[in-house]
Scaffold this motif. Structure first.
Motif, PDB file in Angstrom:
ATOM      1  N   MET A   1      19.060 -24.655  36.413  1.00 39.96           N
ATOM      2  CA  MET A   1      18.873 -23.201  36.419  1.00 39.96           C
ATOM      3  C   MET A   1      17.410 -22.893  36.714  1.00 39.96           C
ATOM      4  N   PRO A   2      17.134 -22.053  37.737  1.00 37.02           N
ATOM      5  CA  PRO A   2      15.745 -21.775  38.091  1.00 37.02           C
ATOM      6  C   PRO A   2      15.044 -20.958  37.009  1.00 37.02           C
ATOM      7  N   PRO A   3      13.711 -21.084  36.904  1.00 37.91           N
ATOM      8  CA  PRO A   3      12.961 -20.300  35.915  1.00 37.91           C
ATOM      9  C   PRO A   3      13.136 -18.806  36.142  1.00 37.91           C
ATOM     10  N   ARG A   4      13.103 -18.035  35.061  1.00 41.43           N
ATOM     11  CA  ARG A   4      13.209 -16.581  35.170  1.00 41.43           C
ATOM     12  C   ARG A   4      11.888 -16.019  35.664  1.00 41.43           C
ATOM     13  N   SER A   5      11.957 -15.051  36.545  1.00 38.04           N
ATOM     14  CA  SER A   5      10.723 -14.421  37.018  1.00 38.04           C
ATOM     15  C   SER A   5      10.301 -13.294  36.092  1.00 38.04           C
ATOM     16  N   ASN A   6      11.282 -12.669  35.409  1.00 37.18           N
ATOM     17  CA  ASN A   6      10.987 -11.555  34.506  1.00 37.18           C
ATOM     18  C   ASN A   6      11.781 -11.705  33.215  1.00 37.18           C
ATOM     19  N   PRO A   7      11.340 -12.596  32.324  1.00 38.89           N
ATOM     20  CA  PRO A   7      12.067 -12.764  31.058  1.00 38.89           C
ATOM     21  C   PRO A   7      12.038 -11.485  30.236  1.00 38.89           C
ATOM     22  N   THR A   8      13.118 -11.239  29.492  1.00 35.02           N
ATOM     23  CA  THR A   8      13.177 -10.056  28.641  1.00 35.02           C
ATOM     24  C   THR A   8      12.442 -10.320  27.333  1.00 35.02           C
ATOM     25  N   ALA A   9      12.241  -9.263  26.570  1.00 38.47           N
ATOM     26  CA  ALA A   9      11.561  -9.401  25.275  1.00 38.47           C
ATOM     27  C   ALA A   9      12.338 -10.346  24.365  1.00 38.47           C
ATOM     28  N   ARG A  10      13.657 -10.307  24.425  1.00 35.54           N
ATOM     29  CA  ARG A  10      14.501 -11.157  23.577  1.00 35.54           C
ATOM     30  C   ARG A  10      14.367 -12.623  23.990  1.00 35.54           C
ATOM     31  N   GLN A  11      14.328 -12.879  25.279  1.00 39.01           N
ATOM     32  CA  GLN A  11      14.177 -14.251  25.770  1.00 39.01           C
ATOM     33  C   GLN A  11      12.807 -14.812  25.395  1.00 39.01           C
ATOM     34  N   MET A  12      11.776 -13.982  25.515  1.00 31.55           N
ATOM     35  CA  MET A  12      10.437 -14.442  25.145  1.00 31.55           C
ATOM     36  C   MET A  12      10.336 -14.666  23.635  1.00 31.55           C
ATOM     37  N   ARG A  13      11.049 -13.848  22.865  1.00 36.74           N
ATOM     38  CA  ARG A  13      11.003 -14.003  21.403  1.00 36.74           C
ATOM     39  C   ARG A  13      11.622 -15.332  20.996  1.00 36.74           C
ATOM     40  N   LEU A  14      12.713 -15.739  21.647  1.00 43.15           N
ATOM     41  CA  LEU A  14      13.323 -17.028  21.340  1.00 43.15           C
ATOM     42  C   LEU A  14      12.322 -18.145  21.588  1.00 43.15           C
ATOM     43  N   GLY A  15      11.638 -18.099  22.722  1.00 42.78           N
ATOM     44  CA  GLY A  15      10.645 -19.124  23.021  1.00 42.78           C
ATOM     45  C   GLY A  15       9.522 -19.139  22.003  1.00 42.78           C
ATOM     46  N   THR A  16       9.072 -17.956  21.610  1.00 41.55           N
ATOM     47  CA  THR A  16       8.003 -17.844  20.624  1.00 41.55           C
ATOM     48  C   THR A  16       8.412 -18.463  19.291  1.00 41.55           C
ATOM     49  N   GLU A  17       9.651 -18.183  18.859  1.00 40.92           N
ATOM     50  CA  GLU A  17      10.109 -18.719  17.577  1.00 40.92           C
ATOM     51  C   GLU A  17      10.255 -20.235  17.608  1.00 40.92           C
ATOM     52  N   LEU A  18      10.675 -20.784  18.739  1.00 40.81           N
ATOM     53  CA  LEU A  18      10.760 -22.244  18.861  1.00 40.81           C
ATOM     54  C   LEU A  18       9.360 -22.861  18.806  1.00 40.81           C
ATOM     55  N   ARG A  19       8.401 -22.200  19.422  1.00 37.29           N
ATOM     56  CA  ARG A  19       7.021 -22.693  19.356  1.00 37.29           C
ATOM     57  C   ARG A  19       6.496 -22.625  17.934  1.00 37.29           C
ATOM     58  N   ARG A  20       6.801 -21.545  17.227  1.00 43.92           N
ATOM     59  CA  ARG A  20       6.331 -21.409  15.846  1.00 43.92           C
ATOM     60  C   ARG A  20       6.941 -22.481  14.945  1.00 43.92           C
ATOM     61  N   LEU A  21       8.209 -22.805  15.168  1.00 38.92           N
ATOM     62  CA  LEU A  21       8.829 -23.871  14.384  1.00 38.92           C
ATOM     63  C   LEU A  21       8.141 -25.206  14.651  1.00 38.92           C
ATOM     64  N   ARG A  22       7.830 -25.458  15.910  1.00 33.33           N
ATOM     65  CA  ARG A  22       7.153 -26.708  16.256  1.00 33.33           C
ATOM     66  C   ARG A  22       5.785 -26.781  15.610  1.00 33.33           C
ATOM     67  N   GLU A  23       5.038 -25.695  15.698  1.00 33.00           N
ATOM     68  CA  GLU A  23       3.689 -25.682  15.130  1.00 33.00           C
ATOM     69  C   GLU A  23       3.734 -25.804  13.610  1.00 33.00           C
ATOM     70  N   ALA A  24       4.733 -25.172  12.980  1.00 34.65           N
ATOM     71  CA  ALA A  24       4.856 -25.265  11.522  1.00 34.65           C
ATOM     72  C   ALA A  24       5.154 -26.702  11.086  1.00 34.65           C
ATOM     73  N   ALA A  25       5.787 -27.454  11.991  1.00 32.75           N
ATOM     74  CA  ALA A  25       6.090 -28.857  11.690  1.00 32.75           C
ATOM     75  C   ALA A  25       4.910 -29.767  11.993  1.00 32.75           C
ATOM     76  N   GLY A  26       3.826 -29.189  12.520  1.00 33.36           N
ATOM     77  CA  GLY A  26       2.642 -29.984  12.832  1.00 33.36           C
ATOM     78  C   GLY A  26       2.815 -30.876  14.045  1.00 33.36           C
ATOM     79  N   LEU A  27       3.707 -30.458  14.950  1.00 30.67           N
ATOM     80  CA  LEU A  27       3.987 -31.262  16.143  1.00 30.67           C
ATOM     81  C   LEU A  27       3.373 -30.641  17.387  1.00 30.67           C
TER      82      LEU A  27
END
Length: 283
Positions: free
Chosen positions: A1-27
């Motif tokens: 699936m090609p990358p999105r050119s204009n992600p929605t706020a909901r799509q960006m929020r999912l990515g942000t939360e996954l990053r926050r989980l990773r950072e909280a785990a110290g990874l």
């Protein structure tokens, strides 16, 4: 699936939360890349909301990050698998992305609370009121474009209508109820619209009178949208450059406290209804 050119706020929020989980785990991102046998570019795109991610991978990452919050994990997987094509998508490429993102956030909200100081909330505006606001703020706005903006604003009201409206509470300052963005007739209709909504039980309205003690929040205009879990709440806050989306836990907690203070300075719903009724009779 090609990358999105204009992600929605909901799509960006999912990515942000996954990053926050990773950072909280110290990874590091490279740790997640190795775990999924992915690439740095792909992981970066996922955390930016540019690339999609499957439910299976969301759950694997959550386990890798030692996240045990099942409600949060379920909410994130729901976001990952959401293929909703809401009515707002009809306006993509026609209206600014913030119009679409606002409608999307409202659509998925479990509840909505709004504080406004100088204007009637968008979800409660009449077409005449909305048009007057848009045309004043955008001198020379073409008629067809103004009509599109007003149409979009009116369609947003679907979340507070129907058989299962989203719980919505608006705290409105007296200034907003008195300012005539158009003329006396339009403002009378606008106040009546609010009263009709309250009467139907679709919304709760609280008023902050100008002579009320204990209110210093003149710059507090914002909407608070409840998520599937509190961690996924979102604040849409007016700023000099437009609408800012806030979702960091510290920001959310600060706004929750602010809403509690503003609510203390407002009249209860019954007194607020009577207050608006008196203003309408004065017009």
């Amino acid at each position: 699936m090609p990358p999105r050119s204009n992600p929605t706020a909901r799509q960006m929020r999912l990515g942000t939360e996954l990053r926050r989980l990773r950072e909280a785990a110290g990874l590091k991102a490279r740790d997640a890349v190795a775990f999924l046998n992915s690439t740095s570019a792909q992981m970066s795109q996922v955390e930016l909301g540019i690339a999609a991610i499957s439910e299976e991978r969301v759950r694997r990452l959550a386990a890798f990050y030692a996240c045990t919050d099942e409600a949060l994990i379920d909410a994130l997987t729901a976001m990952a698998t959401d293929r909703t094509k809401g009515w707002w998508e009809e306006y993509r490429g026609v209206l600014l992305p913030v119009f679409l993102d606002t409608a999307e956030v409202e659509h998925h909200a479990t509840f909505l609370r709004e504080i406004v100081i100088t204007r009637i909330p968008g979800l409660l505006q009449t077409p005449d009121y909305a048009r007057a606001v848009f045309e004043y703020m955008n001198p020379g706005l073409p008629e067809d474009e103004a009509a599109m903006w007003v149409e979009h604003r009116m369609r947003r009201r679907v979340v507070i209508e129907g058989d299962a409206p989203t719980p919505y509470e608006a705290i409105i300052h007296e200034v907003a109820l008195r300012l005539r963005v158009s003329d006396r007739k339009a403002m009378r209709s606008q106040l009546q619209e609010i009263l009709d909504r309250v009467e139907k039980g679709h919304v709760t309205v609280r008023v902050i009178p100008t002579d009320q003690d204990g209110f210093a929040g003149s710059g507090a205009s914002m909407m608070y949208a409840g998520g599937a879990v509190p961690r996924l709440d979102t604040v849409l806050r007016d700023s000099p450059t437009g609408v800012a989306f806030l979702d960091a836990e510290a920001q959310l907690e600060q706004v929750r406290a602010l809403i509690r203070r503003v609510e203390k300075a407002s009249l209860d719903p019954t007194a607020s209804r009577d207050f608006i009724h008196r203003l309408a009779k004065e017009l």
